[in-house]
Design an enzyme around this catalytic site. Structure first.
Site, PDB file in Angstrom:
ATOM      1  N   SER A 355       0.825  -1.215   0.114  1.00  0.00           N
ATOM      2  CA  SER A 355      -0.207   0.222   0.074  1.00  0.00           C
ATOM      3  C   SER A 355       0.893   1.261  -0.022  1.00  0.00           C
ATOM      4  O   SER A 355       1.782   1.566  -0.735  1.00  0.00           O
ATOM      5  CB  SER A 355      -0.983  -0.062   1.280  1.00  0.00           C
ATOM      6  OG  SER A 355      -1.856   1.208   1.125  1.00  0.00           O
ATOM      7  N   ASP A 430      -9.802  -4.539  -4.434  1.00  0.00           N
ATOM      8  CA  ASP A 430      -9.291  -3.570  -3.536  1.00  0.00           C
ATOM      9  C   ASP A 430     -10.295  -2.468  -3.662  1.00  0.00           C
ATOM     10  O   ASP A 430     -10.591  -1.851  -4.642  1.00  0.00           O
ATOM     11  CB  ASP A 430      -7.722  -3.149  -4.308  1.00  0.00           C
ATOM     12  CG  ASP A 430      -7.014  -2.330  -3.127  1.00  0.00           C
ATOM     13  OD1 ASP A 430      -7.595  -1.553  -2.603  1.00  0.00           O
ATOM     14  OD2 ASP A 430      -5.616  -2.748  -3.340  1.00  0.00           O
ATOM     15  N   HIS A 507      22.668  -2.927 -27.105  1.00  0.00           N
ATOM     16  CA  HIS A 507      22.440  -1.763 -26.361  1.00  0.00           C
ATOM     17  C   HIS A 507      22.687  -1.402 -25.071  1.00  0.00           C
ATOM     18  O   HIS A 507      22.871  -0.614 -24.809  1.00  0.00           O
ATOM     19  CB  HIS A 507      20.953  -1.087 -27.075  1.00  0.00           C
ATOM     20  CG  HIS A 507      21.080  -1.063 -28.481  1.00  0.00           C
ATOM     21  ND1 HIS A 507      20.338  -2.089 -29.128  1.00  0.00           N
ATOM     22  CD2 HIS A 507      21.080  -0.154 -29.373  1.00  0.00           C
ATOM     23  CE1 HIS A 507      19.953  -1.826 -30.147  1.00  0.00           C
ATOM     24  NE2 HIS A 507      20.724  -0.623 -30.608  1.00  0.00           N
TER      25      HIS A 507
END
Length: 558
Positions: A355, A430, A507
């Site tokens: 949280s 949630d 890269h």
């Protein structure tokens, strides 16, 4: 007489722990010969048994403390009422001050009676002897004996100082006493001249924002810092701490942050076990009403990891108030403690947050780029949308300004500064970090955290078609729906891995990557879904349901 005075002024003793493995409980401070005789846990009950005089005096003082806390929080309303009734005149205030002085003298007498009760108790006398010896000489033996007691943490000696690492002494790049570095929000009105007149015009708004943040705002954001809530949770916290110490061989320590706040920590060392994950340390960052005694530390503990838990400033044994600067200062000294005192390399440290703990976790990831990984459970990208959700629409400008200036939890901005592996855990039910209703999974701010991370790391993949595919995948609220969307686009995971590895070999590993620049729309969709699935896992639960150990997984990396 000196011992009696020590008993009067000494801290409250809660519990005497059972004898533990001395090797695991010993501090890492080099041992010196000065020590006091150890208490025999076999002859005394593990719960401290106060005598009747101490017990009743403690009850009176605790009740007075609760009344003082209630008076403190209600004082603005009380002063307004007394002013309206005309009770703040000198003729009324003087008698009241006499009553208050008499009450303070009575409470001082009660404290003296409590001290006499402690003085007659051999358990407390043994404890105060060990505490005084430890303050004089913090030898390993003295600290080992002191660790057998649970008492008011304000009297615990400091175990680690923020300036202790030799690399920070005299360093200009480290934190100062003002605090560690934070990312500052951009001005609300860019391009406006910051003249004296403009500053004067903005002053009333700034004062209002300051007052809101330091009164209502901070307590709404971090209810665990409210004294009355901590008082109600005290039995649960003591029980959780006893479990960590007695069953998990936890070691408690006090850390001094650069702002002067004292941070309460608990370390469980699993490096001596046969489990390989014990070599990794998981630093746990709790929620806005979470404490390490009963918080998310249980998840990595059950999974077999070494764990370092800590309490926010103003929570339980930690001092201060939980504003972003203080939070970051606390996290900094916790990480320094893990590296320089506990002996973990940054590559062996994982940051796990639940949280609102995502703020300190992402700050640590940004500030210590060599740490192994970051796991964010039920976290969000930015505080402003969640703050607007619970406040009236007419307060929108005030709320936005207050958050940006005083409570700026910019998790996504900090997370994008981290180059290492990241795993997000999204709660499909949630009710806290959704901006509409729990059933509307697309309003979960964890989605925005994922999208911002992927858009920063893979900007050529997360273009229109890739972004649309990931949003469709995020709308899935079950594993069956996820798999259906994944198979609809025929994602070839081996191909995705080979493309990413080829780009990395050519890269380098540093983000952002330009992979996907010369790729077809179908290829970008596949790669976007593959990356989303690797960076976010769903957990079908509400916000406060503990994460099971089987769901605690290390983040994916190439």
């Amino acid at each position: 007489m000196a011992k009696l005075l020590s008993c009067v002024l000494g801290p409250r003793l809660y519990k005497i722990y059972r004898e533990r493995d001395t090797d695991r409980a010993a501090s890492s401070v080099p041992e010196t010969p000065t020590a006091v005789p150890a208490a025999s846990s076999s002859s005394w009950d593990t719960y401290y048994q106060p005598r009747a005089l101490e017990k009743h005096a403690d009850s009176i003082l605790a009740l007075a403390s609760v009344f003082w806390s209630i008076s403190y929080y209600s004082s603005p309303f009380a002063f307004f009422y007394l002013y309206r009734k005309g009770y703040l005149s000198l003729s009324k205030v003087v008698p009241f001050s006499h009553y208050a002085g008499t009450l303070l003298l009575l409470l001082a007498g009660v404290a003296c009676l409590r001290g006499i009760g402690r003085w007659t108790n051999p358990q407390y006398r043994q404890f105060i002897t060990i505490l005084e010896a430890t303050h004089r000489n913090q030898s390993a033996e003295n600290k080992r004996q002191l660790a057998n007691y649970n008492f008011d943490f304000r009297s615990w000696p400091v175990d680690f100082h923020w300036e202790e690492p030799s690399s920070r002494k005299g360093s200009r790049g480290g934190p100062s006493r003002r605090g560690v570095a934070l990312l500052r929000p951009e001005p609300l009105h860019r391009g406006t001249a910051d003249t004296f007149l403009n500053r004067v015009k903005k002053l009333p708004c700034q004062i209002t924002s300051y007052l809101v943040a330091h009164t209502l705002g901070r307590r709404m954001l971090y209810p665990g810092s409210v004294y009355l809530l901590q008082k109600a949770l005290m039995p649960v916290l003591l029980q959780g701490q006893a479990r960590l110490v007695e069953e998990c061989n936890g070691r408690r320590a006090k850390l001094l942050a650069c702002d002067g706040n004292e941070i309460d920590t608990m370390f469980v060392d699993r490096r001596g076990t046969a489990e390989p994950q014990g070599q990794k340390l998981v630093i746990c960052c709790e929620g806005n009403a979470g404490f390490y005694e009963v918080g998310c530390v249980s998840t990595p503990l059950e999974a077999g990891y070494s764990v370092l838990g800590w309490n926010h400033p103003g929570f339980a044994g930690s001092t201060g108030v939980p504003f972003p600067q203080n939070e970051a200062n606390a996290m900094d000294v916790v990480v320094q403690f893990a590296i320089h005192r506990l002996g973990f390399q940054p590559q062996d440290i994982v940051i796990y947050a639940w949280s609102i703990g995502g703020f300190t976790a992402t700050w640590a990831a940004m500030s210590y780029p060599d740490i192994s990984a970051v796991i964010l459970d039920a976290s969000f990208d930015d505080l402003v949308p969640l703050a607007l959700k619970v406040m009236p629409d007419s307060w929108r400008a005030l709320v936005t300004r207050t958050v940006r200036q005083h409570l700026n939890l910019n998790n996504s901005e900090q997370l994008c500064r981290f180059q290492g592996p990241v795993l997000l855990v999204r709660r499909t039910k949630d009710e806290i970090i959704t901006t509409t209703v729990p059933e509307d999974i697309m309003s979960n701010r964890g989605n925005d955290l994922l999208l911002k991370l992927l858009q920063f790391r893979y900007p050529r993949v997360m273009v229109e078609e890739g972004l649309r595919a990931v949003r469709q995948w995020l709308e899935a609220s079950s594993q069956l729906e996820e798999a259906s969307i994944y198979s609809r686009w025929e994602v070839e995971e081996d191909w995705c891995v080979s493309v990413l590895r080829s780009y990395q070999a050519e890269h380098g590993p540093d983000f952002p990557w330009s992979v996907g620049e010369d790729m077809s729309a179908d290829g970008r969709r596949q790669l976007a879904l593959f990356l989303a699935r690797k960076h976010l896992h769903n957990f079908e639960a509400t916000h406060c349901t503990p994460l099971p150990a089987q769901h605690f997984q290390m983040p994916w990396h190439l």
